[in-house]
Scaffold this motif. Sequence first.
Motif, mmCIF file in Angstrom:
data_model
loop_
_atom_site.group_PDB
_atom_site.id
_atom_site.type_symbol
_atom_site.label_atom_id
_atom_site.label_comp_id
_atom_site.label_asym_id
_atom_site.label_seq_id
_atom_site.Cartn_x
_atom_site.Cartn_y
_atom_site.Cartn_z
ATOM 1 N N SER A 47 0.788 -1.231 0.000
ATOM 2 C CA SER A 47 0.000 0.000 0.000
ATOM 3 C C SER A 47 0.821 1.281 0.000
ATOM 4 O O SER A 47 0.298 2.353 -0.310
ATOM 5 C CB SER A 47 -0.925 0.017 1.225
ATOM 6 N N GLU A 48 2.112 1.179 0.339
ATOM 7 C CA GLU A 48 2.942 2.384 0.444
ATOM 8 C C GLU A 48 4.109 2.393 -0.530
ATOM 9 O O GLU A 48 4.423 3.421 -1.136
ATOM 10 C CB GLU A 48 3.470 2.514 1.879
ATOM 11 N N PHE A 49 4.758 1.226 -0.703
ATOM 12 C CA PHE A 49 5.948 1.167 -1.546
ATOM 13 C C PHE A 49 5.636 0.902 -3.017
ATOM 14 O O PHE A 49 6.528 0.958 -3.857
ATOM 15 C CB PHE A 49 6.913 0.094 -1.037
ATOM 16 N N GLY A 50 4.383 0.555 -3.333
ATOM 17 C CA GLY A 50 4.006 0.306 -4.722
ATOM 18 C C GLY A 50 4.619 -0.938 -5.314
ATOM 19 O O GLY A 50 4.920 -0.991 -6.518
ATOM 20 N N LEU A 51 4.810 -1.994 -4.509
ATOM 21 C CA LEU A 51 5.499 -3.202 -4.983
ATOM 22 C C LEU A 51 4.554 -4.338 -5.355
ATOM 23 O O LEU A 51 4.997 -5.446 -5.608
ATOM 24 C CB LEU A 51 6.487 -3.680 -3.904
ATOM 25 N N SER A 52 3.256 -4.064 -5.379
ATOM 26 C CA SER A 52 2.283 -5.077 -5.779
ATOM 27 C C SER A 52 1.829 -4.808 -7.208
ATOM 28 O O SER A 52 1.331 -3.714 -7.514
ATOM 29 C CB SER A 52 1.068 -5.061 -4.844
ATOM 30 N N ALA A 53 1.985 -5.805 -8.079
ATOM 31 C CA ALA A 53 1.547 -5.637 -9.464
ATOM 32 C C ALA A 53 0.041 -5.466 -9.546
ATOM 33 O O ALA A 53 -0.472 -4.744 -10.409
ATOM 34 C CB ALA A 53 1.993 -6.837 -10.293
ATOM 35 N N ALA A 54 -0.685 -6.128 -8.641
ATOM 36 C CA ALA A 54 -2.146 -6.052 -8.665
ATOM 37 C C ALA A 54 -2.649 -4.680 -8.243
ATOM 38 O O ALA A 54 -3.584 -4.133 -8.833
ATOM 39 C CB ALA A 54 -2.736 -7.132 -7.759
ATOM 40 N N VAL A 55 -2.038 -4.100 -7.219
ATOM 41 C CA VAL A 55 -2.451 -2.783 -6.726
ATOM 42 C C VAL A 55 -1.859 -1.675 -7.585
ATOM 43 O O VAL A 55 -2.505 -0.658 -7.865
ATOM 44 C CB VAL A 55 -2.040 -2.604 -5.249
ATOM 45 N N GLY A 56 -0.621 -1.874 -8.009
ATOM 46 C CA GLY A 56 0.020 -0.892 -8.857
ATOM 47 C C GLY A 56 1.003 -0.011 -8.094
ATOM 48 O O GLY A 56 1.032 -0.011 -6.864
ATOM 49 N N PRO A 57 1.800 0.778 -8.811
ATOM 50 C CA PRO A 57 2.798 1.652 -8.182
ATOM 51 C C PRO A 57 2.159 2.923 -7.635
ATOM 52 O O PRO A 57 2.322 4.018 -8.186
ATOM 53 C CB PRO A 57 3.760 1.951 -9.336
ATOM 54 N N LEU A 58 1.425 2.752 -6.563
ATOM 55 C CA LEU A 58 0.754 3.905 -5.970
ATOM 56 C C LEU A 58 0.753 3.786 -4.453
ATOM 57 O O LEU A 58 0.999 2.717 -3.895
ATOM 58 C CB LEU A 58 -0.681 4.040 -6.487
ATOM 59 N N ASN A 59 0.490 4.912 -3.800
ATOM 60 C CA ASN A 59 0.363 4.949 -2.346
ATOM 61 C C ASN A 59 -1.119 4.986 -2.025
ATOM 62 O O ASN A 59 -1.804 5.976 -2.303
ATOM 63 C CB ASN A 59 1.079 6.188 -1.791
ATOM 64 N N VAL A 60 -1.630 3.916 -1.453
ATOM 65 C CA VAL A 60 -3.060 3.789 -1.208
ATOM 66 C C VAL A 60 -3.552 4.852 -0.229
ATOM 67 O O VAL A 60 -4.650 5.390 -0.372
ATOM 68 C CB VAL A 60 -3.400 2.383 -0.679
ATOM 69 N N GLY A 61 -2.724 5.185 0.778
ATOM 70 C CA GLY A 61 -3.123 6.190 1.748
ATOM 71 C C GLY A 61 -3.331 7.551 1.110
ATOM 72 O O GLY A 61 -4.316 8.244 1.388
ATOM 73 N N VAL A 62 -2.416 7.955 0.220
ATOM 74 C CA VAL A 62 -2.540 9.233 -0.478
ATOM 75 C C VAL A 62 -3.762 9.215 -1.387
ATOM 76 O O VAL A 62 -4.526 10.184 -1.457
ATOM 77 C CB VAL A 62 -1.268 9.532 -1.296
ATOM 78 N N LEU A 63 -3.963 8.092 -2.064
ATOM 79 C CA LEU A 63 -5.113 7.970 -2.949
ATOM 80 C C LEU A 63 -6.417 8.081 -2.176
ATOM 81 O O LEU A 63 -7.373 8.727 -2.612
ATOM 82 C CB LEU A 63 -5.056 6.628 -3.688
ATOM 83 N N ALA A 64 -6.457 7.446 -1.013
ATOM 84 C CA ALA A 64 -7.677 7.470 -0.202
ATOM 85 C C ALA A 64 -7.953 8.865 0.345
ATOM 86 O O ALA A 64 -9.107 9.298 0.418
ATOM 87 C CB ALA A 64 -7.552 6.477 0.945
ATOM 88 N N ALA A 65 -6.885 9.583 0.729
ATOM 89 C CA ALA A 65 -7.071 10.930 1.264
ATOM 90 C C ALA A 65 -7.569 11.879 0.193
ATOM 91 O O ALA A 65 -8.399 12.753 0.448
ATOM 92 C CB ALA A 65 -5.762 11.435 1.854
ATOM 93 N N GLY A 66 -7.076 11.678 -1.036
ATOM 94 C CA GLY A 66 -7.505 12.518 -2.139
ATOM 95 C C GLY A 66 -7.074 13.954 -1.983
ATOM 96 O O GLY A 66 -6.294 14.326 -1.117
ATOM 97 N N ASP A 67 -7.612 14.803 -2.836
ATOM 98 C CA ASP A 67 -7.319 16.241 -2.808
ATOM 99 C C ASP A 67 -8.635 16.963 -3.062
ATOM 100 O O ASP A 67 -9.146 16.965 -4.170
ATOM 101 C CB ASP A 67 -6.290 16.590 -3.883
ATOM 102 N N GLY A 68 -9.192 17.540 -2.035
ATOM 103 C CA GLY A 68 -10.486 18.180 -2.189
ATOM 104 C C GLY A 68 -11.580 17.141 -2.348
ATOM 105 O O GLY A 68 -11.751 16.263 -1.512
ATOM 106 N N ASP A 69 -12.298 17.212 -3.451
ATOM 107 C CA ASP A 69 -13.406 16.289 -3.694
ATOM 108 C C ASP A 69 -12.950 14.960 -4.281
ATOM 109 O O ASP A 69 -13.757 14.060 -4.478
ATOM 110 C CB ASP A 69 -14.429 16.925 -4.650
ATOM 111 N N ASP A 70 -11.627 14.851 -4.594
ATOM 112 C CA ASP A 70 -11.148 13.616 -5.216
ATOM 113 C C ASP A 70 -11.313 12.411 -4.313
ATOM 114 O O ASP A 70 -11.377 11.275 -4.772
ATOM 115 C CB ASP A 70 -9.667 13.746 -5.610
#
Length: 204
Positions: A47-70
């Motif tokens: 969820s943080e290092f982006g080492l899962s091919a299924a999840v992808g190279p992203l940070n899940v926490g940042v994605l969940a927090a979003g930016d504004g309405d995102d």
Amino acid sequence: MFDSEIRGQLAMLMGGRAAEQLTCSSVSTGAADDIRRATNLALRSVSEFGLSAAVGPLNVGVLAAGDGDDGAWLMRDNGDMAKLVEAEVKALLAGALAVAVAVITANKGIHEGLSALLTKQERVEGDALARWLEHVQIPDLMKDYVVGGALPSAAELQSAASVPSLQLTSAFQHLREAAAEATAAALSAAAAAAEQQQQQPVGS
């Protein structure tokens, strides 16, 4: 830290639980802290290092927090991302446990010898320990998982979950110490093998 190092750490942390499965009639809470640390490391790798091919190279926490309405994407996600992360973490940990079981099983003689020695003396270290560990065998399952990133098959996972007891005779704490030493030595050898493979020219 490289992804192979993370998988090696996971296998090492699962060594205590693997030793219990192989040598005791039931498992205890003795490996609880190692399992907590392994779960935290596996979760961060996914969820943080982006080492899962299924999840992808992203940070899940940042994605969940979003930016504004995102952040509204979570309302539409229905928990699918959380389920995917959980599945990936479970797969990493189950693979690490299967690898640890394979390492300990492949080195049964070392464990028996170290366990017998540890019943006579409090510690085994230095040159005496090195002589035991220089004979550690590295199962293919470990090479595939740690170096190649391949998860064990369903059959291998099932085998690790239902291993028969080796009926070793020493005290439990001694068994866990021997398991940790053998697993650590195998992981070190696997890491060296990974480094050699990375240094080989492409196409060689």
